[in-house]
Design a protein around this motif. Sequence first.
Motif, PDB file in Angstrom:
ATOM      1  N   GLY A 212       0.779  -1.230   0.000  1.00 42.45           N
ATOM      2  CA  GLY A 212       0.000   0.000   0.000  1.00 42.45           C
ATOM      3  C   GLY A 212       0.809   1.277   0.000  1.00 42.45           C
ATOM      4  O   GLY A 212       0.419   2.275   0.626  1.00 42.45           O
ATOM      5  N   THR A 213       1.933   1.292  -0.722  1.00 40.12           N
ATOM      6  CA  THR A 213       2.758   2.494  -0.769  1.00 40.12           C
ATOM      7  C   THR A 213       2.559   3.325  -2.037  1.00 40.12           C
ATOM      8  O   THR A 213       2.963   4.486  -2.074  1.00 40.12           O
ATOM      9  N   ALA A 214       1.955   2.770  -3.061  1.00 33.50           N
ATOM     10  CA  ALA A 214       1.748   3.509  -4.307  1.00 33.50           C
ATOM     11  C   ALA A 214       0.369   4.150  -4.381  1.00 33.50           C
ATOM     12  O   ALA A 214       0.221   5.298  -4.814  1.00 33.50           O
ATOM     13  N   LEU A 215      -0.662   3.429  -3.983  1.00 29.97           N
ATOM     14  CA  LEU A 215      -2.029   3.909  -4.161  1.00 29.97           C
ATOM     15  C   LEU A 215      -2.326   5.210  -3.418  1.00 29.97           C
ATOM     16  O   LEU A 215      -2.976   6.099  -3.990  1.00 29.97           O
ATOM     17  N   ILE A 236      -1.754  -8.501  -4.545  1.00 34.29           N
ATOM     18  CA  ILE A 236      -0.899  -9.690  -4.450  1.00 34.29           C
ATOM     19  C   ILE A 236      -0.865 -10.221  -3.011  1.00 34.29           C
ATOM     20  O   ILE A 236      -0.122 -11.147  -2.704  1.00 34.29           O
ATOM     21  N   GLN A 237      -1.685  -9.617  -2.148  1.00 30.60           N
ATOM     22  CA  GLN A 237      -1.912 -10.123  -0.797  1.00 30.60           C
ATOM     23  C   GLN A 237      -3.291  -9.648  -0.365  1.00 30.60           C
ATOM     24  O   GLN A 237      -3.875  -8.755  -0.978  1.00 30.60           O
ATOM     25  N   ARG A 238      -3.849 -10.265   0.670  1.00 29.80           N
ATOM     26  CA  ARG A 238      -5.186  -9.905   1.115  1.00 29.80           C
ATOM     27  C   ARG A 238      -5.212  -8.496   1.716  1.00 29.80           C
ATOM     28  O   ARG A 238      -4.295  -8.110   2.452  1.00 29.80           O
ATOM     29  N   LEU A 239      -6.248  -7.725   1.378  1.00 29.95           N
ATOM     30  CA  LEU A 239      -6.412  -6.370   1.899  1.00 29.95           C
ATOM     31  C   LEU A 239      -7.807  -6.184   2.479  1.00 29.95           C
ATOM     32  O   LEU A 239      -8.445  -5.150   2.293  1.00 29.95           O
ATOM     33  N   ASP A 240      -8.290  -7.201   3.190  1.00 30.48           N
ATOM     34  CA  ASP A 240      -9.582  -7.106   3.846  1.00 30.48           C
ATOM     35  C   ASP A 240      -9.439  -6.342   5.167  1.00 30.48           C
ATOM     36  O   ASP A 240      -8.325  -6.140   5.671  1.00 30.48           O
ATOM     37  N   ASP A 241     -10.568  -5.938   5.753  1.00 26.58           N
ATOM     38  CA  ASP A 241     -10.524  -5.089   6.936  1.00 26.58           C
ATOM     39  C   ASP A 241      -9.778  -5.719   8.098  1.00 26.58           C
ATOM     40  O   ASP A 241      -9.186  -5.018   8.919  1.00 26.58           O
ATOM     41  N   GLU A 242      -9.792  -7.048   8.193  1.00 25.66           N
ATOM     42  CA  GLU A 242      -9.119  -7.711   9.312  1.00 25.66           C
ATOM     43  C   GLU A 242      -7.616  -7.883   9.093  1.00 25.66           C
ATOM     44  O   GLU A 242      -6.893  -8.311   9.997  1.00 25.66           O
ATOM     45  N   ASN A 243      -7.129  -7.554   7.904  1.00 22.90           N
ATOM     46  CA  ASN A 243      -5.708  -7.697   7.603  1.00 22.90           C
ATOM     47  C   ASN A 243      -4.922  -6.443   8.005  1.00 22.90           C
ATOM     48  O   ASN A 243      -5.487  -5.351   8.130  1.00 22.90           O
ATOM     49  N   ARG A 244      -3.634  -6.625   8.178  1.00 21.34           N
ATOM     50  CA  ARG A 244      -2.775  -5.505   8.575  1.00 21.34           C
ATOM     51  C   ARG A 244      -2.828  -4.390   7.538  1.00 21.34           C
ATOM     52  O   ARG A 244      -2.855  -3.210   7.875  1.00 21.34           O
ATOM     53  N   MET A 245      -2.803  -4.758   6.256  1.00 23.59           N
ATOM     54  CA  MET A 245      -2.978  -3.775   5.195  1.00 23.59           C
ATOM     55  C   MET A 245      -4.417  -3.855   4.708  1.00 23.59           C
ATOM     56  O   MET A 245      -4.889  -4.939   4.338  1.00 23.59           O
ATOM     57  N   PRO A 266     -10.972  15.364   1.690  1.00 27.11           N
ATOM     58  CA  PRO A 266     -12.382  14.973   1.754  1.00 27.11           C
ATOM     59  C   PRO A 266     -12.640  13.988   2.890  1.00 27.11           C
ATOM     60  O   PRO A 266     -11.710  13.515   3.549  1.00 27.11           O
ATOM     61  N   ASP A 267     -13.910  13.647   3.085  1.00 26.63           N
ATOM     62  CA  ASP A 267     -14.230  12.689   4.131  1.00 26.63           C
ATOM     63  C   ASP A 267     -13.811  11.285   3.712  1.00 26.63           C
ATOM     64  O   ASP A 267     -13.516  11.024   2.537  1.00 26.63           O
ATOM     65  N   ASP A 268     -13.777  10.380   4.674  1.00 22.77           N
ATOM     66  CA  ASP A 268     -13.295   9.024   4.427  1.00 22.77           C
ATOM     67  C   ASP A 268     -14.112   8.321   3.343  1.00 22.77           C
ATOM     68  O   ASP A 268     -13.560   7.582   2.521  1.00 22.77           O
ATOM     69  N   ALA A 269     -15.416   8.536   3.347  1.00 23.56           N
ATOM     70  CA  ALA A 269     -16.275   7.843   2.385  1.00 23.56           C
ATOM     71  C   ALA A 269     -15.927   8.237   0.952  1.00 23.56           C
ATOM     72  O   ALA A 269     -15.960   7.399   0.040  1.00 23.56           O
ATOM     73  N   THR A 270     -15.581   9.499   0.738  1.00 18.29           N
ATOM     74  CA  THR A 270     -15.211   9.961  -0.606  1.00 18.29           C
ATOM     75  C   THR A 270     -13.942   9.273  -1.087  1.00 18.29           C
ATOM     76  O   THR A 270     -13.846   8.853  -2.242  1.00 18.29           O
ATOM     77  N   ILE A 271     -12.966   9.132  -0.185  1.00 16.98           N
ATOM     78  CA  ILE A 271     -11.720   8.466  -0.561  1.00 16.98           C
ATOM     79  C   ILE A 271     -11.963   6.977  -0.786  1.00 16.98           C
ATOM     80  O   ILE A 271     -11.482   6.392  -1.768  1.00 16.98           O
ATOM     81  N   ARG A 272     -12.716   6.359   0.098  1.00 19.71           N
ATOM     82  CA  ARG A 272     -13.007   4.923  -0.050  1.00 19.71           C
ATOM     83  C   ARG A 272     -13.694   4.619  -1.382  1.00 19.71           C
ATOM     84  O   ARG A 272     -13.463   3.567  -1.978  1.00 19.71           O
ATOM     85  N   ALA A 273     -14.529   5.537  -1.834  1.00 18.22           N
ATOM     86  CA  ALA A 273     -15.250   5.320  -3.090  1.00 18.22           C
ATOM     87  C   ALA A 273     -14.305   5.264  -4.282  1.00 18.22           C
ATOM     88  O   ALA A 273     -14.658   4.723  -5.340  1.00 18.22           O
ATOM     89  N   GLU A 274     -13.104   5.797  -4.131  1.00 14.85           N
ATOM     90  CA  GLU A 274     -12.116   5.789  -5.215  1.00 14.85           C
ATOM     91  C   GLU A 274     -11.248   4.522  -5.201  1.00 14.85           C
ATOM     92  O   GLU A 274     -10.478   4.295  -6.132  1.00 14.85           O
ATOM     93  N   ILE A 275     -11.331   3.725  -4.145  1.00 15.60           N
ATOM     94  CA  ILE A 275     -10.484   2.541  -3.998  1.00 15.60           C
ATOM     95  C   ILE A 275     -11.160   1.357  -4.682  1.00 15.60           C
ATOM     96  O   ILE A 275     -12.267   0.967  -4.326  1.00 15.60           O
ATOM     97  N   ASP A 276     -10.490   0.800  -5.656  1.00 19.33           N
ATOM     98  CA  ASP A 276     -11.021  -0.323  -6.447  1.00 19.33           C
ATOM     99  C   ASP A 276      -9.958  -1.418  -6.464  1.00 19.33           C
ATOM    100  O   ASP A 276      -9.005  -1.356  -7.238  1.00 19.33           O
ATOM    101  N   ILE A 277     -10.099  -2.402  -5.585  1.00 22.56           N
ATOM    102  CA  ILE A 277      -9.085  -3.445  -5.423  1.00 22.56           C
ATOM    103  C   ILE A 277      -9.675  -4.792  -5.817  1.00 22.56           C
ATOM    104  O   ILE A 277     -10.697  -5.212  -5.279  1.00 22.56           O
ATOM    105  N   ASP A 278      -9.019  -5.471  -6.734  1.00 21.90           N
ATOM    106  CA  ASP A 278      -9.423  -6.814  -7.160  1.00 21.90           C
ATOM    107  C   ASP A 278      -8.455  -7.818  -6.528  1.00 21.90           C
ATOM    108  O   ASP A 278      -7.248  -7.783  -6.810  1.00 21.90           O
ATOM    109  N   ILE A 282      -4.365 -13.079  -6.546  1.00 19.16           N
ATOM    110  CA  ILE A 282      -3.294 -13.357  -5.586  1.00 19.16           C
ATOM    111  C   ILE A 282      -2.694 -14.736  -5.844  1.00 19.16           C
ATOM    112  O   ILE A 282      -1.491 -14.936  -5.693  1.00 19.16           O
ATOM    113  N   GLY A 283      -3.542 -15.655  -6.261  1.00 22.14           N
ATOM    114  CA  GLY A 283      -3.081 -17.021  -6.473  1.00 22.14           C
ATOM    115  C   GLY A 283      -3.014 -17.784  -5.170  1.00 22.14           C
ATOM    116  O   GLY A 283      -3.645 -17.431  -4.168  1.00 22.14           O
TER     117      GLY A 283
END
Length: 358
Positions: A212-215, A236-245, A266-278, A282-283
Amino acid sequence: MDITQFDAAISKLPRRRVGFYPTPFHALPNLSAAYGRNFFLKREDLAGPSAISGSKMRLAEFILGRALENGVTHVITQGAYLTNSGLQFAAACLSAGITPILVLTRNVPRHGELGEFRGNYLLNKTMGVETHVINISGNEWHAPNEAARVTDTIAARKAELDAQGHKVLVVGAGGAHPDGYIAHAVTLREILEQSDAAGVELDHVYHTIGTGTALPGMLAAKLSLGHPVKLRSIAIQRLDDENRMNRGVIVERTKAVLATLGAPVPDDATIRAEIDIDQRFIGEEYAVASPESTAAIRELARAEGVFVGPVYTGKGLAGMLDHARSGQLPANSNVAFLHTGDTGNLFEIPQVVGPITG
């Protein structure tokens, strides 16, 4: 904010120049013809100072700029034994006259005991970098007990150096450090300027996400400049809420970069709306080849004579091409892929590289 204000904010920050910027931006005509999308490549793998480089060099420039102001003599950073970040930070430190130290982990059940030197580890040893390799029994991203061994090793080595009168900076895995997150705001600013010069209005920028250093920097640039380009991240690794990243970490880092730029936050919701992670590419595990990534490596190499790597960029490219095939990426879209490096890992063990010669 406008470009002039953006550039002025960046120019005020301490920075130790090491890489060659702006990095190239060019079309991929054969791949574009095959998919009916207009693909472009942003070449952070050509950042320098050596032929094997990547996106972490930008982070290092800003982190080391501040470190030199503060009298830092040694930088300790960590990662897997095949870390791209560690390699790039080591090269940047040497260029800046700072001593690099790498604390590395190797997943022994998956990759075996470290025998012959290969890939990035070989290059680190060639540079004479002090390395500490810790054999672990599980995935280094997720095992708290293994992470504690790394933390303890770093703390012990730092204490030794402190006692000798040195000043030590510890940088997290992947170059995660507050001084570095702004670096890729500059990357996106370059991409937008270069695409505009080419007469192209970009619809999407794809990249691979891990630590998470580029996004955050790219999101901050998009928001501060008010550009409509959409950012898509292939994990290339899990980025769910329970993960460190996770997405929450990305939001906080983005807000910090916007504040540094002097841009509205902006507020957190505005930034979150821009995050699109597939997370579908990961394999089996981090640093383990997947059929999709090895196929993508072959496809780009055979279409354009350009190489991406097996740990990071191959999986990111696989995601982008899948989006094109499935229609998730609309026909005739203008799309840039951020090549963040990783080519040194093409010379790693078969479990990492996969059957790319097939």
